[in-house]
Scaffold this motif. Structure first.
Motif, PDB file in Angstrom:
ATOM      1  N   HIS A 220       0.852  -1.184   0.000  1.00 58.04           N
ATOM      2  CA  HIS A 220       0.000   0.000   0.000  1.00 58.04           C
ATOM      3  C   HIS A 220       0.894   1.242   0.000  1.00 58.04           C
ATOM      4  O   HIS A 220       2.121   1.154  -0.105  1.00 58.04           O
ATOM      5  N   HIS A 221       0.273   2.427   0.109  1.00 56.15           N
ATOM      6  CA  HIS A 221       1.038   3.671   0.001  1.00 56.15           C
ATOM      7  C   HIS A 221       2.108   3.799   1.083  1.00 56.15           C
ATOM      8  O   HIS A 221       3.097   4.510   0.903  1.00 56.15           O
ATOM      9  N   ASP A 222       1.913   3.114   2.228  1.00 58.74           N
ATOM     10  CA  ASP A 222       2.896   3.221   3.315  1.00 58.74           C
ATOM     11  C   ASP A 222       4.222   2.556   2.991  1.00 58.74           C
ATOM     12  O   ASP A 222       5.212   2.728   3.705  1.00 58.74           O
ATOM     13  N   GLY A 223       4.279   1.782   1.907  1.00 60.93           N
ATOM     14  CA  GLY A 223       5.540   1.220   1.446  1.00 60.93           C
ATOM     15  C   GLY A 223       5.899  -0.130   2.017  1.00 60.93           C
ATOM     16  O   GLY A 223       6.912  -0.719   1.617  1.00 60.93           O
ATOM     17  N   PHE A 224       5.099  -0.680   2.939  1.00 59.21           N
ATOM     18  CA  PHE A 224       5.434  -1.974   3.527  1.00 59.21           C
ATOM     19  C   PHE A 224       5.141  -3.080   2.525  1.00 59.21           C
ATOM     20  O   PHE A 224       4.015  -3.201   2.021  1.00 59.21           O
ATOM     21  N   CYS A 225       6.129  -3.900   2.241  1.00 59.29           N
ATOM     22  CA  CYS A 225       6.023  -4.933   1.208  1.00 59.29           C
ATOM     23  C   CYS A 225       5.645  -6.271   1.830  1.00 59.29           C
ATOM     24  O   CYS A 225       6.319  -6.741   2.754  1.00 59.29           O
ATOM     25  N   MET A 226       4.606  -6.877   1.307  1.00 58.76           N
ATOM     26  CA  MET A 226       4.150  -8.175   1.802  1.00 58.76           C
ATOM     27  C   MET A 226       4.787  -9.330   1.021  1.00 58.76           C
ATOM     28  O   MET A 226       4.278 -10.442   1.023  1.00 58.76           O
ATOM     29  N   TRP A 227       5.908  -9.049   0.367  1.00 57.18           N
ATOM     30  CA  TRP A 227       6.666 -10.103  -0.308  1.00 57.18           C
ATOM     31  C   TRP A 227       8.150  -9.943   0.026  1.00 57.18           C
ATOM     32  O   TRP A 227       8.576  -8.935   0.591  1.00 57.18           O
ATOM     33  N   ASP A 228       8.918 -10.922  -0.349  1.00 53.34           N
ATOM     34  CA  ASP A 228      10.341 -10.957   0.003  1.00 53.34           C
ATOM     35  C   ASP A 228      11.146 -10.143  -1.003  1.00 53.34           C
ATOM     36  O   ASP A 228      11.892 -10.685  -1.824  1.00 53.34           O
ATOM     37  N   THR A 229      11.015  -8.834  -0.916  1.00 52.56           N
ATOM     38  CA  THR A 229      11.709  -7.948  -1.849  1.00 52.56           C
ATOM     39  C   THR A 229      13.158  -7.736  -1.446  1.00 52.56           C
ATOM     40  O   THR A 229      13.512  -7.798  -0.269  1.00 52.56           O
ATOM     41  N   ARG A 230      13.975  -7.448  -2.456  1.00 48.79           N
ATOM     42  CA  ARG A 230      15.377  -7.093  -2.196  1.00 48.79           C
ATOM     43  C   ARG A 230      15.581  -5.582  -2.150  1.00 48.79           C
ATOM     44  O   ARG A 230      16.688  -5.113  -1.891  1.00 48.79           O
ATOM     45  N   THR A 231      14.514  -4.812  -2.397  1.00 54.79           N
ATOM     46  CA  THR A 231      14.652  -3.368  -2.578  1.00 54.79           C
ATOM     47  C   THR A 231      14.627  -2.585  -1.272  1.00 54.79           C
ATOM     48  O   THR A 231      15.031  -1.424  -1.247  1.00 54.79           O
ATOM     49  N   THR A 232      14.100  -3.185  -0.191  1.00 51.36           N
ATOM     50  CA  THR A 232      13.936  -2.453   1.057  1.00 51.36           C
ATOM     51  C   THR A 232      13.863  -3.435   2.218  1.00 51.36           C
ATOM     52  O   THR A 232      13.450  -4.585   2.047  1.00 51.36           O
ATOM     53  N   ASP A 233      14.257  -2.960   3.401  1.00 49.97           N
ATOM     54  CA  ASP A 233      14.083  -3.759   4.615  1.00 49.97           C
ATOM     55  C   ASP A 233      12.703  -3.564   5.224  1.00 49.97           C
ATOM     56  O   ASP A 233      12.382  -4.208   6.232  1.00 49.97           O
TER      57      ASP A 233
ATOM     58  N   SER B 190      -4.730 -11.001  -9.063  1.00 50.48           N
ATOM     59  CA  SER B 190      -4.623  -9.578  -9.365  1.00 50.48           C
ATOM     60  C   SER B 190      -3.749  -8.965  -8.272  1.00 50.48           C
ATOM     61  O   SER B 190      -4.088  -9.025  -7.093  1.00 50.48           O
ATOM     62  N   ALA B 191      -2.620  -8.427  -8.658  1.00 51.33           N
ATOM     63  CA  ALA B 191      -1.645  -7.916  -7.698  1.00 51.33           C
ATOM     64  C   ALA B 191      -1.807  -6.403  -7.547  1.00 51.33           C
ATOM     65  O   ALA B 191      -1.452  -5.636  -8.446  1.00 51.33           O
ATOM     66  N   TYR B 192      -2.371  -5.997  -6.408  1.00 47.82           N
ATOM     67  CA  TYR B 192      -2.457  -4.566  -6.069  1.00 47.82           C
ATOM     68  C   TYR B 192      -1.047  -4.065  -5.760  1.00 47.82           C
ATOM     69  O   TYR B 192      -0.308  -4.675  -4.993  1.00 47.82           O
ATOM     70  N   PHE B 193      -0.701  -2.895  -6.319  1.00 46.16           N
ATOM     71  CA  PHE B 193       0.605  -2.293  -6.065  1.00 46.16           C
ATOM     72  C   PHE B 193       0.455  -0.780  -6.068  1.00 46.16           C
ATOM     73  O   PHE B 193      -0.060  -0.207  -7.033  1.00 46.16           O
ATOM     74  N   SER B 194       0.875  -0.122  -5.004  1.00 42.41           N
ATOM     75  CA  SER B 194       0.829   1.338  -4.946  1.00 42.41           C
ATOM     76  C   SER B 194       2.048   1.927  -5.632  1.00 42.41           C
ATOM     77  O   SER B 194       3.188   1.602  -5.290  1.00 42.41           O
ATOM     78  N   LYS B 195       1.789   2.829  -6.562  1.00 47.76           N
ATOM     79  CA  LYS B 195       2.902   3.509  -7.236  1.00 47.76           C
ATOM     80  C   LYS B 195       3.562   4.538  -6.319  1.00 47.76           C
ATOM     81  O   LYS B 195       4.749   4.851  -6.494  1.00 47.76           O
ATOM     82  N   ALA B 196       2.801   5.073  -5.369  1.00 54.00           N
ATOM     83  CA  ALA B 196       3.400   5.947  -4.353  1.00 54.00           C
ATOM     84  C   ALA B 196       4.043   5.080  -3.272  1.00 54.00           C
ATOM     85  O   ALA B 196       3.640   3.931  -3.062  1.00 54.00           O
ATOM     86  N   ASP B 197       5.036   5.618  -2.600  1.00 56.53           N
ATOM     87  CA  ASP B 197       5.685   4.886  -1.506  1.00 56.53           C
ATOM     88  C   ASP B 197       6.150   5.899  -0.475  1.00 56.53           C
ATOM     89  O   ASP B 197       7.115   6.628  -0.690  1.00 56.53           O
ATOM     90  N   TRP B 198       5.448   5.935   0.658  1.00 58.61           N
ATOM     91  CA  TRP B 198       5.708   6.955   1.660  1.00 58.61           C
ATOM     92  C   TRP B 198       6.779   6.553   2.665  1.00 58.61           C
ATOM     93  O   TRP B 198       7.000   7.259   3.648  1.00 58.61           O
ATOM     94  N   HIS B 199       7.445   5.439   2.414  1.00 59.93           N
ATOM     95  CA  HIS B 199       8.527   5.016   3.295  1.00 59.93           C
ATOM     96  C   HIS B 199       9.899   5.239   2.667  1.00 59.93           C
ATOM     97  O   HIS B 199      10.851   5.609   3.358  1.00 59.93           O
ATOM     98  N   THR B 200      10.004   5.030   1.367  1.00 60.82           N
ATOM     99  CA  THR B 200      11.316   5.145   0.750  1.00 60.82           C
ATOM    100  C   THR B 200      11.810   6.599   0.729  1.00 60.82           C
ATOM    101  O   THR B 200      11.032   7.517   0.435  1.00 60.82           O
ATOM    102  N   PRO B 201      13.082   6.824   1.021  1.00 59.52           N
ATOM    103  CA  PRO B 201      13.632   8.191   0.948  1.00 59.52           C
ATOM    104  C   PRO B 201      13.727   8.720  -0.477  1.00 59.52           C
ATOM    105  O   PRO B 201      14.045   9.891  -0.677  1.00 59.52           O
ATOM    106  N   TYR B 202      13.441   7.891  -1.451  1.00 53.91           N
ATOM    107  CA  TYR B 202      13.424   8.371  -2.825  1.00 53.91           C
ATOM    108  C   TYR B 202      12.122   9.092  -3.152  1.00 53.91           C
ATOM    109  O   TYR B 202      12.025   9.756  -4.180  1.00 53.91           O
ATOM    110  N   TYR B 203      11.095   8.956  -2.281  1.00 53.02           N
ATOM    111  CA  TYR B 203       9.805   9.615  -2.520  1.00 53.02           C
ATOM    112  C   TYR B 203       9.549  10.668  -1.441  1.00 53.02           C
ATOM    113  O   TYR B 203       9.395  11.841  -1.738  1.00 53.02           O
TER     114      TYR B 203
END
Length: 461
Positions: free
Chosen positions: A127-140, A174-187
């Motif tokens: 969601h927009h808060d940036g928390f990933c419910m999968w095992d991503t390599r992009t963020t902790d 159907s994979a919901y994905f927020s294009k905004a990310d309010w956790h990453t310092p890049y946004y």
């Protein structure tokens, strides 16, 4: 673009957390025959299970939006403990450290959905808060990170477990994905133009800081491609946060990543919500449905309770209300993505399970008039709704509650000449007569002397 103009544009996309939806004239018909085929497949499905789930479920408050100072007037009306804005953000972003849904059983969710008429899963990977419910390599900031206690669980990669379980039972993903990310310092970059004040958009002007914005674009592309590469067949990429789009200052080059994903999954539909153009293959009304039939692919996402996120005390719609919603949506040409919010312990509430089973019981009898159908004039007229399939027209006559009086003869405002009318789930070849403005059908006595059903469903040939 100035900050004021950017905010004005964003306000048009979402208000109090509810997104508007694109008009039919913004829909672009794909040129790819495979995508056209998949859109017809999508229109056959009719009922999907949507799930908003993440660490925020522990508090029972709105997902993500309380983080935004710009939206505090409505998004923080549930924040009833003594906390200022900055401490609230720290508390919210720290919820990953206590999120531990030990009672999560993906197979039970998949069984429940499959057995009760749901045809696909729409799950919030992020969601927009940036928390990933999968095992991503992009963020902790993810479900499998060492500081999330659930990371040691056998089902820790929640997206993988859910996607595999639902696909195994024949349901699409159907994979919901927020294009905004309010956790990453890049946004939301610390100490940038806005300081600590948070708005829906980035904390800086992407045109003034193109290198930082490019890091966000690459971050977003990498996350999407992880989901498209490592998590099996995905049928729909369902993209939220419509204020992030390639036609404004927040250009993430969406077409580039979608086309890259389609090299791996050529059947992939994309729902770039509220944006229009070639990557909004589906129009997505939220907490509402159109007043009239739409003749493009669409899906209403509507909550079973009062909110998309879990509430400890919630008011759930009745089975009758949910079936009525489904009937009207299908008669107007759409699908219902019914949102059921999981509890923080990993279970679905007993009430949600009861409602899903109630819908399933009804659909087992009357689903022939729902699944695989298309629109049929007059679509929806008062309490009557119509669908068609293979030369058969289905008419649904709705009742508000079981105490409503049932007439011996029902009027259906449909003009076609018919030779036979059956009561689905009841006797065949009912007596009927043509009238100036439709058809009058006589019900068998046991129908008008019994409590009013959810609907009388007629099969007309």
């Amino acid at each position: 673009m100035s900050e004021m103009n950017r905010n004005d544009e964003q306000q048009q996309v979402v208000e109090q957390g509810i997104h508007n939806y694109s008009s039919e004239d913004k829909w672009v018909k794909p040129a790819d025959p495979l995508l056209l085929e998949r859109l017809e497949w999508f229109k056959d499905q009719k009922l999907g299970l949507m799930m908003h789930w993440g660490p925020y479920s522990q508090l029972g408050v709105v997902e993500s939006w309380a983080l935004v100072d710009e939206d505090e007037e409505w998004s923080r009306n549930e924040i009833d403990w003594d906390v200022d804005a900055e401490e609230l953000k720290r508390q919210y972003f720290g919820l990953n450290k206590t999120f531990n849904p030990l009672r999560f059983q993906p197979e039970l969710w998949a069984d429940l959905a499959a057995e009760n008429g749901f045809k696909y899963l729409n799950f919030t990977t992020k969601h927009h808060d940036g928390f990933c419910m999968w095992d991503t390599r992009t963020t902790d900031y993810r479900i499998t990170a060492p500081d999330c206690p659930f990371h040691t669980h056998k089902y820790a990669d929640i997206c993988k477990q859910l996607f595999d379980a639902f696909r195994a039972r024949g349901l699409a993903i159907s994979a919901y994905f927020s294009k905004a990310d309010w956790h990453t310092p890049y946004y939301w970059a610390p100490d940038m133009e806005r300081g600590t004040f948070t708005a829906r958009g980035p904390s800086y002007d992407p045109q003034q800081y193109p290198e930082l914005w490019e890091k966000f674009v690459q971050f977003t592309h990498e996350q999407i491609m992880e989901l498209m590469t490592n998590y099996g067949r995905i049928d729909v990429l369902w993209l939220d946060a419509g204020w992030v789009n390639d036609y404004r200052s927040q250009n993430i080059r969406l077409g580039e990543v979608v086309e890259k994903a389609r090299k791996i999954q050529p059947w992939l539909l994309s729902a770039d919500r509220t944006v229009g153009g070639p990557y909004e293959n589906l129009i997505t009304p939220e907490q509402t449905l159109p007043e009239r039939a739409l003749h493009v692919p669409w899906e209403s996402c509507i909550t079973m309770g009062s909110a998309f996120s879990f509430r400890y005390e919630d008011n759930y719609k009745s089975v009758r209300q949910l079936i009525h919603l489904l009937i009207e949506i299908v008669a107007k040409g759409g699908n219902l993505a019914l949102n059921v919010a999981p509890q923080p312990d990993g279970r679905l509430s007993r009430t949600a399970i009861d409602r899903m089973k109630g819908m399933g019981e009804w659909l087992k009898i009357y689903g022939e008039g729902i699944y695989g159908t298309r629109t049929c004039e007059p679509y929806s007229s008062g309490r009557c709704h119509f669908t068609k399939k293979d030369g058969t027209i289905y008419a649904f006559y709705l009742y508000r509650d079981e105490h409503e009086a049932v007439s011996e003869e029902l009027h259906l405002p449909v003009q076609q000449p018919f030779s036979r009318i059956d009561l689905v789930g009841g006797p065949d070849e009912l007596p009927f007569r043509h009238t100036e403005d439709g058809i009058a059908v006589r019900l068998p006595e046991q129908e008008w002397t019994a409590p009013a059903p959810i609907a009388h469903v007629f099969r007309m040939k």
